[in-house]
Every structure is written in structure tokens, then in C-alpha cells.
Motif scaffolding. Structure first.
Motif, short mmCIF file in Angstrom:
data_model
loop_
_atom_site.label_atom_id
_atom_site.label_comp_id
_atom_site.label_asym_id
_atom_site.label_seq_id
_atom_site.Cartn_x
_atom_site.Cartn_y
_atom_site.Cartn_z
N GLN A 35 -6.64 -5.35 -8.14
CA GLN A 35 -6.37 -4.59 -6.92
C GLN A 35 -5.26 -3.56 -7.12
N ASN B 211 0.80 -1.22 0.00
CA ASN B 211 0.00 0.00 0.00
C ASN B 211 0.84 1.27 0.00
N TYR C 250 -10.40 4.33 1.44
CA TYR C 250 -10.46 3.07 0.70
C TYR C 250 -9.88 1.94 1.56
N SER D 172 1.23 2.42 -3.58
CA SER D 172 0.18 3.29 -4.12
C SER D 172 0.53 4.77 -3.90
N MET E 39 -13.48 -5.96 -2.68
CA MET E 39 -12.28 -6.72 -3.04
C MET E 39 -11.68 -7.42 -1.83
N SER E 40 -12.05 -6.97 -0.65
CA SER E 40 -11.35 -7.33 0.59
C SER E 40 -11.17 -8.83 0.81
N TYR F 108 -7.28 -11.11 -9.99
CA TYR F 108 -7.61 -10.35 -8.78
C TYR F 108 -6.48 -9.41 -8.40
N PHE G 96 -11.62 -1.38 2.96
CA PHE G 96 -11.00 -2.68 2.68
C PHE G 96 -10.86 -3.48 3.98
N THR H 158 -5.64 0.63 -6.90
CA THR H 158 -4.90 1.45 -5.93
C THR H 158 -3.79 2.29 -6.58
N GLY I 259 -12.98 -1.20 -2.70
CA GLY I 259 -12.08 -1.70 -1.66
C GLY I 259 -12.79 -2.66 -0.72
N PRO J 123 -9.71 -3.37 -14.64
CA PRO J 123 -10.26 -4.03 -13.45
C PRO J 123 -11.66 -4.61 -13.69
#
Length: 431
Positions: free
Chosen positions: A266, A40, A295, A43, A352-353, A262, A299, A270, A349, A410
Motif C-alpha cells: 500500500q 495519506n 484512488y 503520499s 486493497m481496501s 500488505y 479505496f 501511494t 486502491g 507491490p
């Protein structure tokens, strides 16, 4: 505990092992948080190094390519390391490799070398590959097999927590809030322009020095703690498994495909979130980073909520439902206007978690001897995070820096995950 004590061996078939192995599980959960921080912070790095190193969109996505290409190249060696040395040694090695990459951010910033940043990120990716190859199946098998998916989702919830924490750290210590157009940069003197680039690059040093130090300290803790070793037992004794033979399981093959798309989805969401919030929502850089933290919050909430929901709904149905909603939200992101675009991305988010841990658990379900090689295949599939964002950056550049059109990638990914949740998960072994 004394690290020299012979590790206790568990078979992964003990339904009563939950409380007994609580401490090892907690330690492994910390790893989920740490690699969540690494991913993260990427990002934040993408828009930040885009400024500091004066890059286009496609070049900036090489940050993702460096990290996730490591997953593909290191997955087999990581699986071999896991098979030879076991879970504990693999996790310690992964932490130390991860730390080495973090410390390399210092010379990269001092030299203002994008190539050195990419090398550092590749090394971080190698460390993450080793960690995930070991920690994902370890968390899944450490206790009652019937609760493997819930346990993996719970551990992954702390990975989600990092998705909330990392943007705050990035906005406070990395992002400056300064942004200049190409014309403004061209109007600067060489000294002023170089000073601006160096100042932007230097802000990454302290966060990564701290991260590297924490990783070394946790590796030391793992060294001195006696963790139970997991061995899958078959009818003929200790399981061996086969790397290519594992693909005889049809549902594992589909899980590898679903995981590829996936992770790609993701990382796409991000990586361009801050740019989307600036372009589509009209927010400044720091405000955009706070929305990225929101976000991350969604998530995280989604991970815990998903773990709770798995007590009442089968994992494949929850996966299909969340994928369907993510498709709808992607359409809003592509065709919507204003702040609603950013709200849709934040909501993605949440949905997708649960996807990564659920796909992982469904993929290794019932494959017995092939659990470790199957885990390696699922980690290799993370290369989707190296390939799809580069394609998204290329698509954006080809359409005049239109970030929204890039989110069609996506959208396609979520459609494939939807198929896996509806049909691909079903166990059917091919002879």
C-alpha cells in the motif's frame, strides 16, 4: 459522562452489545479517519519534500521509513501500555503523541531541515502505533464476535475516506504546482533557489497545525467520555496472554507476514503514485494529486463495498479474490502505457481496501487470551511500510528513475497476500 466514573467492563462475548456500545464505536471510528489522514498526507509529502529538500527517490522514501519504523519499535511498548492502562488511556496518549509530531512540522519548515521533518514523522508514527494497537482490537471486540470482521472493515472504511480527503487537502494547501529541473535549479541564484525551497517547505505548516489542534481537542473529548474497557475472559479468569506465546498460532504468524507485505504494498503504491502519474500518465503535479484523490475515493468505496460483501462471502475468499485482481492490475502498471497505468493504480486502491482489516481480523480470530499480544505483532508487521518503499525507491534509482519497474515490488506483495487468503488464514495451533 464524568471521566471519573469507573469504566464499564465488557468481555467481548456479548452478541447483543452492538447498539449499547454504538457511541464508543463512533468515537473509535474517528481515530481510523485521523490516522488515515496522517498516512495519506505522507503520499503528498514524499514528492513535495523531494522538491523542497532536493532529494532523490531513495531519500524521499525515508518519510515512510520514519513513520513505519516507529510501528516496529513502538509496538511492544504500545502493547505493554495497553495491557497496563487499558484502551481509553492508550488512545488518549496516542492522540497527544500524534499531535506533538504534527506541531514539530513548524520548526522543521522554518529550518528547512529534512532531519527535523523525519523526527516529527517518527513521533507521529509512535502516536499512530499506540492508537492502532488499541483501536483495532477495540473495534473488533466491541460487539458481536461473529461480526468482528465486518465491524473492523466498517471502521476502516473511514480510514479509507481519509485516503480521498487527504490528497485534496494536500493539493490545495501543500502542493504549489511549481517544479524545476536540476538544470533550472542550477541556473538560479543562491537567493532565488533558497527562497523557492523555503516557500515549498512553509506550505506544510498550516495543515499540520490544524491537524495537531484537532488531535488535542479529540483527546480532551476521550478524556471526559466513559468508554467500556474490554477484558478477554478465559476459563481460569481474566486473560493474561503471552507476547511470544501468541506466535504458537500458525494463522497469526501468517497474518503477521501477510500484513507486513500488505502495508509495504500500500505504501509503495501511494508513495510513488504522483510521480507515476507525472511520468507514466503525463499529468502535472496538481492533476496527479487529483488522481490520487480518485484512488482514495475508490479505496473508500472498496471499504464500504467490501463490508457489504462480507455479509455474503467469507472474508478469506474475498481477500484472495481481491489479491488476485491486484496482481493483474500490478502487471498493467508495470507493462502498460500512458493513462492506463494510472487507471490501474487507482483500481488497485479499490481492491486493497479490505486487506488490512481483513488480515487483522483473521489473524486474531480464535486466539482468546493472546488477542492483545497478537494485536501488537500485527502492528509490528506494519514495519513493511518502512522497508519495502525504500527498496522500491532504490530499485527506481538503479533503473534510471523508471517508476514503473518499481511496481514489481507491490506485485510480489499481492502474491503473498493471495497465499494467505487461500491457505495461511486457516487456524491450526502449534503446541
Amino acid at each position: 459522562m464524568n471521566h471519573s466514573t469507573a469504566p464499564e467492563v465488557i468481555t467481548g462475548n456479548d452478541p447483543a452489545a452492538g447498539k449499547k456500545y454504538l457511541v464508543p464505536f463512533i468515537l473509535v471510528v474517528s481515530l481510523f479517519f485521523l490516522w488515515g489522514m496522517a498516512h495519506n498526507l505522507d503520499s503528498i509529502l514524499i514528492p513535495h519534500l523531494k522538491k523542497a529538500c532536493d532529494l532523490n527517490n531513495r531519500q524521499s522514501t525515508l518519510i515512510d521509513t520514519s513513520v513505519f519504523l516507529a510501528y516496529f519499535l513502538m509496538a511492544i511498548p504500545a502493547g505493554m501500555l495497553l495491557k497496563k492502562w487499558g484502551y481509553k488511556a492508550s488512545m488518549i496518549i496516542g492522540l497527544l503523541v500524534f499531535a506533538t509530531g504534527a506541531f514539530l512540522f513548524v520548526p522543521a519548515a522554518n529550518q528547512l531541515s529534512y532531519l527535523t521533518f523525519l523526527v516529527a514523522l517518527f513521533i507521529i508514527g509512535c502516536g499512530l502505533t499506540i492508537l492502532e494497537t488499541a483501536a483495532n482490537p477495540y473495534a473488533a471486540v466491541l460487539g458481536d464476535p461473529a461480526k468482528a470482521t465486518s465491524r473492523l472493515n466498517l471502521a476502516a472504511s473511514f480510514n479509507g475516506l481519509a485516503a480521498m480527503v487527504a490528497p485534496f487537502i494536500g493539493s490545495m494547501f501543500i502542493l504549489s504546482g511549481k517544479s524545476y529541473t536540476k538544470d533550472q535549479l542550477a541556473a538560479m541564484s543562491n537567493v532565488s533557489r533558497t527562497s523557492y525551497f523555503m516557500e515549498e517547505a512553509a506550505s506544510v505548516k498550516m495543515p499540520y497545525i490544524v491537524l495537531g489542534t484537532v488531535l488535542v481537542l479529540i483527546a480532551i473529548v476521550f478524556y471526559f467520555v466513559n468508554l467500556p474497557e474490554i477484558k478477554t475472559i478465559s476459563k481460569d479468569g481474566e486473560a493474561k496472554g503471552s507476547f511470544f506465546g501468541a506466535l504458537r498460532h500458525k494463522h497469526l504468524r501468517w497474518a503477521v507476514i501477510a500484513q507486513f507485505f500488505y502495508v509495504g504494498a500500500q505504501v509503495c503504491v501511494t508513495s510513488f503514485f504522483i510521480r507515476m502519474a507525472q511520468q507514466g500518465g503525463g499529468f502535472d503535479e496538481k492533476t496527479a494529486a487529483y488522481y490520487l484523490a480518485v484512488y482514495g475515493l475508490l479505496f473508500t468505496v472498496g471499504r464500504f463495498a467490501g463490508t457489504a460483501m462480507l455479509q455474503f462471502i467469507s472474508s478469506h475468499k474475498l481477500l484472495a479474490l481481491y489479491a488476485f485482481i491486484a496482481v493483474f492490475l500490478s502487471l498493467i502498471a508495470i507493462f502498460g502505457k500512458g493513462a492506463y497505468v494510472v487507471y490501474a493504480l487507482g483500481a488497485i486502491g479499490f481492491f486493497m481496501s479490505v486487506m488490512f482489516p481483513t488480515i487483522f481480523a483473521l489473524g486474531i480470530e480464535g486466539i482468546g487470551d493472546d488477542t492483545k499480544p497478537g494485536s501488537s505483532w500485527l502492528i509490528m508487521s506494519i514495519v513493511g511500510g518502512a522497508i519495502l518503499p525504500y527498496g522500491m525507491g532504490t530499485l527506481i534509482d538503479m533503473n534510471g528513475d523508471n517508476i514503473q519497474i518499481g511496481y514489481s515490488i507491490p506485485l510480489v506483495c499481492f502474491l503473498i497476500i493471495l497465499y494467505f487468503g487461500l491457505k495461511g488464514y486457516k487456524i491450526a495451533t502449534k503446541s
